[in-house]
Write a protein that holds these residues in place. Structure first.
Motif, short mmCIF file in Angstrom:
data_model
loop_
_atom_site.label_atom_id
_atom_site.label_comp_id
_atom_site.label_asym_id
_atom_site.label_seq_id
_atom_site.Cartn_x
_atom_site.Cartn_y
_atom_site.Cartn_z
N VAL A 208 90.83 31.93 64.71
CA VAL A 208 91.05 30.49 64.85
C VAL A 208 92.17 30.24 65.85
O VAL A 208 92.96 31.14 66.15
N CYS B 71 103.24 31.52 62.83
CA CYS B 71 102.39 30.77 61.92
C CYS B 71 102.44 29.26 62.19
O CYS B 71 101.50 28.54 61.88
N CYS C 195 86.00 36.60 58.06
CA CYS C 195 86.41 35.36 58.70
C CYS C 195 86.29 35.51 60.21
O CYS C 195 85.79 36.52 60.70
N ASN D 19 96.04 23.22 56.05
CA ASN D 19 95.53 24.58 55.95
C ASN D 19 96.45 25.51 56.73
O ASN D 19 96.69 25.29 57.92
N TYR E 84 92.85 31.09 54.73
CA TYR E 84 93.99 30.18 54.69
C TYR E 84 94.39 29.79 53.27
O TYR E 84 93.59 29.82 52.34
N SER F 129 95.60 34.41 64.71
CA SER F 129 95.30 33.62 63.50
C SER F 129 93.84 33.81 63.12
O SER F 129 92.97 33.91 63.99
N TYR G 151 96.97 29.22 58.04
CA TYR G 151 96.11 30.36 58.32
C TYR G 151 96.86 31.69 58.30
O TYR G 151 98.01 31.79 58.72
N GLY H 94 90.59 32.80 60.04
CA GLY H 94 90.12 31.71 59.21
C GLY H 94 90.27 31.88 57.71
O GLY H 94 89.56 31.21 56.94
#
Length: 295
Positions: free
Chosen positions: A284, A141, A281, A6, A38, A34, A8, A36
């Motif tokens: 994360v 990332c 979202c 995943n 993705y 980041s 994100y 959630g």
């Protein structure tokens, strides 16, 4: 071996362009987070010598123009790997050309996956050194979470993690060319400099109200997104602590402490503004998460 990851998206809690460099790039100051939302990237070692790509979205290039392809090529060259036959499958959920680093997230996932598949055991720093060659957002990332990014984006410093909250991301039905956005800065400059020290203090205090008050993106001073005003007004009317544009745009995000408020704002935006995507979202702590490994 097959690795599923995943990858994100990110938002910019703050983005300041400090200066244009002699090499044509720009020195930046960014607080990046980041979130959630993705893409799911699957990388599989295959027979042959080609890098192949598949994607669930029709308008995504499947050749060397794709940042995932560039990431794989850069990884193989950096590690002098000759058996470069892999297949990359991308399930995209992060909107394209949205200021959310969707392409960079995919490239980061490929680098992380290949490090596992080819047993190169590179550190995150070494992976980032490969990633920055293909995109300024790729190092973030790869690492993800809450970070201060400087230089062109490759100098990453940990800061305190963002508290749990609800983030509403709304992308107007248009794209913004990042290169064109930087060109506008080069031609017109900026009229206001964000309070970087104030934001760092707020981040280190983990104070959502203060973070929201200090959020600022200099691209908003010269990148035209007509829907931005309406989106922000709706978010504020539904108790958003703060609103800001992410990256070079056009996505606007709002920070909410109540999921119900975020849901109401989302529905109101969908009903009254021309948006292509709206999603709720949460923050994360990673940029890439391996979710499956198959031998």
């Amino acid at each position: 071996m097959k690795i599923k990851i995943n990858a994100y998206a990110k938002i910019n809690l703050m983005l300041d362009i400090v200066a244009k460099r002699s090499d044509g790039y720009h020195d930046l100051f960014m607080i990046m987070q980041s979130v959630g939302l993705y893409d799911t990237v699957t990388v599989e070692k295959t027979k042959g010598k080609k890098i192949t790509i598949s994607c669930n979205i029709d308008d995504i290039p499947l050749d060397e123009r794709n940042i995932a392809h560039k990431a794989a090529d850069a990884f193989f060259k950096a590690n002098k790997i000759k058996n470069t036959s892999i297949h990359i499958d991308i399930i995209k959920r992060i909107p394209h050309a949205a200021g959310l680093a969707g392409g960079s997230a995919d490239g980061a996932a490929v680098i992380v996956a290949l490090n596992k598949i080819f047993n190169t055991d590179l550190t995150d720093k070494e992976l980032c050194n490969i990633g920055v060659k293909i995109g300024a957002d790729v190092p973030f990332c790869i690492c993800g979470g809450t970070l201060l990014a400087q230089g062109i984006g490759e100098v990453l410093t940990p800061v305190k993690p963002m508290r749990k909250c609800y983030l509403l991301l709304a992308k107007p039905n248009r794209g913004v060319n990042t290169g064109g956005a930087f060109k506008q800065f080069d031609e017109h400059g900026k009229v206001h400099t964000p309070d970087k020290l104030g934001m760092l203090y707020a981040i280190q205090s983990r104070d959502l109200t203060q973070i929201s008050a200090k959020m600022e993106n200099v691209f908003e001073q010269f990148v035209e997104v007509p829907e931005r005003i309406s989106i922000k007004e709706i978010m504020r009317a539904n108790n958003a602590l703060g609103v800001c544009m992410s990256g070079s745009g056009p996505t606007v995000f709002g920070i909410f402490t109540s999921k119900d408020d975020a849901q109401k704002a989302k529905q109101s935006i969908i009903n009254s503004v021309n948006v292509s995507d709206a999603v709720i979202c949460t923050p994360v702590s990673k940029g890439c998460k391996i979710i499956d490994i198959a031998e």
